[in-house]
Design a protein around this motif. Structure first.
Motif, short mmCIF file in Angstrom:
data_model
loop_
_atom_site.label_atom_id
_atom_site.label_comp_id
_atom_site.label_asym_id
_atom_site.label_seq_id
_atom_site.Cartn_x
_atom_site.Cartn_y
_atom_site.Cartn_z
N CYS A 113 27.44 76.87 82.82
CA CYS A 113 27.69 76.95 84.57
C CYS A 113 27.64 77.96 84.68
N GLU A 114 29.12 78.27 84.64
CA GLU A 114 30.02 78.79 85.03
C GLU A 114 29.75 80.41 85.71
N ALA A 120 23.39 75.84 86.22
CA ALA A 120 24.11 74.76 86.71
C ALA A 120 22.98 73.93 88.21
N GLY A 123 21.76 71.40 85.62
CA GLY A 123 22.35 70.32 84.91
C GLY A 123 22.74 69.03 86.13
N ARG A 124 22.38 69.74 87.28
CA ARG A 124 22.79 68.80 88.52
C ARG A 124 21.82 68.36 88.61
N LEU A 127 21.97 64.95 86.04
CA LEU A 127 22.42 64.09 86.99
C LEU A 127 22.27 63.45 88.26
N CYS B 113 25.68 76.63 97.04
CA CYS B 113 26.20 76.89 95.34
C CYS B 113 25.37 77.58 94.41
N PRO B 117 29.90 79.38 92.25
CA PRO B 117 29.57 78.33 91.31
C PRO B 117 31.35 77.23 91.68
N ALA B 120 29.63 74.71 93.37
CA ALA B 120 28.63 74.02 92.57
C ALA B 120 28.76 73.11 91.81
N LEU B 121 30.08 73.50 91.53
CA LEU B 121 31.08 72.53 90.75
C LEU B 121 31.45 70.95 91.57
N ARG B 124 28.13 69.14 91.51
CA ARG B 124 28.04 68.06 90.05
C ARG B 124 28.62 67.14 90.61
#
Lengths: 188, 188
Positions: A113-114, A120, A123-124, A127, B113, B117, B120-121, B124
């Motif tokens: 994701c980084e 990323a 991923g969001r 979720l 985002c 990153p 973005a984290l 999430r």
DNA sequence: ATCATTTTGTGACGATCGTCACATGATATG
DNA sequence: CATATCATGTGACGATCGTCACAAAATGAT
């Protein structure tokens, strides 16, 4: 693997290179019927994309198993609470049939994701969908009677009715086994 | 703004530069009591960090308002389902007191985002916490009686009991207004 | 195929909760 | 301060659901 790629595409664009990066972090894992994907007390470090079979999540309430959700093909099975906070899971996730999953490891997923904002974003989205599912489910207990809840599931998620046993379904709907049995016999 | 920064720090590291980037996308927005942060039928394009006051989310069930959640200071108010899928919201979010919020605009948030990153984290993590909250809430309707649900909220979220009116609280707990009144009188 | 085990169906009964009705109390507005 | 409006308390009653008990059916193992 192909089913996962299709699923991810339905969430958002995913380029060939992003897919390749992501692929390296995935593992196909199978679970025999009655075995556990996650046991209560453990920290949940994975997302499991279900490619075949189905699972249930339950917790123990005074010696009784209470089912909180079912995960079928194309669902992502996890305990978000534990996954998000690194705290031990209150739930157990068990395979109800022989189950094939694609496992996302949390740590590796975080790394890619980084590297890759497209992953990323995916991923969001995942979720969000999981969370939206919870949101919907919580709503059905407010101002719906036992029978209405059953009919709601019947309409929107008929596969649950078809595949899940009466006993497991009843605690999921928050009603006694006997009551569910009577709801069913009434409607024929 | 400072309360938001502290909240975000509690989720994960945030550097000064990330915070500055994020700051440019935020807006302080206030809502007078009884006005709406989101109306059902609208698409939810924002996350609202509540810095003062509280809100409720409700939907209309055959002319009756059914409360689905409350958002207090340091909560993030949104309809994840609508936010995630761009579909019209089934819920309305209303200010129950004069409310001060910090608004995240979805489009701008997406842009930052992609750039950063670390942001973005954080995004999430926020979603995970919102989802985990839903997960927990859904669980209390299974195998808890009306009274047990009340006591559960009383133990874990006493601020809800203290600040929310009996009428709003009852539909949140999925019980009749009168039943909640009787539960309260019983315990004194 | 037989037996053990698990799952599902059904009856009786009582507890809980929802509904309707109306009384009381609190809050807002002029 | 007076009155309208809204929120809360309370009684009566019936419907629904949970619990206990046991029967029937389905499933699994030897």
């Amino acid at each position: 693997m192909e089913s996962l790629r299709l699923y991810l595409r339905s969430l958002s664009e995913i380029s060939d290179t992003s897919w390749e990066i992501l692929s390296t972090t995935l593992h196909m894992v199978t679970f025999a019927r009655t075995t556990y994907l996650l046991k209560s007390g453990q920290v949940c470090n994975s997302l499991f994309f279900i490619s075949k079979g189905y699972c249930r999540a339950f917790y123990d309430k005074d010696g009784q198993e209470v089912n909180t959700s079912f995960f079928f093909e194309k669902d992502i099975a996890t305990n978000l609470n534990s996954y998000a906070t690194d705290q031990p899971s209150a739930y157990t996730i068990q395979a109800c049939e022989d189950v094939t999953t694609i496992q996302f490891d949390k740590k590796k997923l975080l790394e890619v994701c980084e590297q890759d904002p497209q992953i990323a974003l995916l991923g969001r989205k995942c979720l969000q969908y999981i969370a939206a599912k919870e949101e919907k489910h919580a709503a059905i207990y407010k101002l719906m009677t036992a029978q209405e809840r059953y009919e709601y599931i019947e309409d929107l998620y008929p596969h649950i009715i078809q595949r899940v046993s009466l006993t497991h379904l009843s605690s999921y709907l928050g009603i006694a086994r006997e009551t569910l049995s009577r709801i069913r016999s009434r409607r024929m």
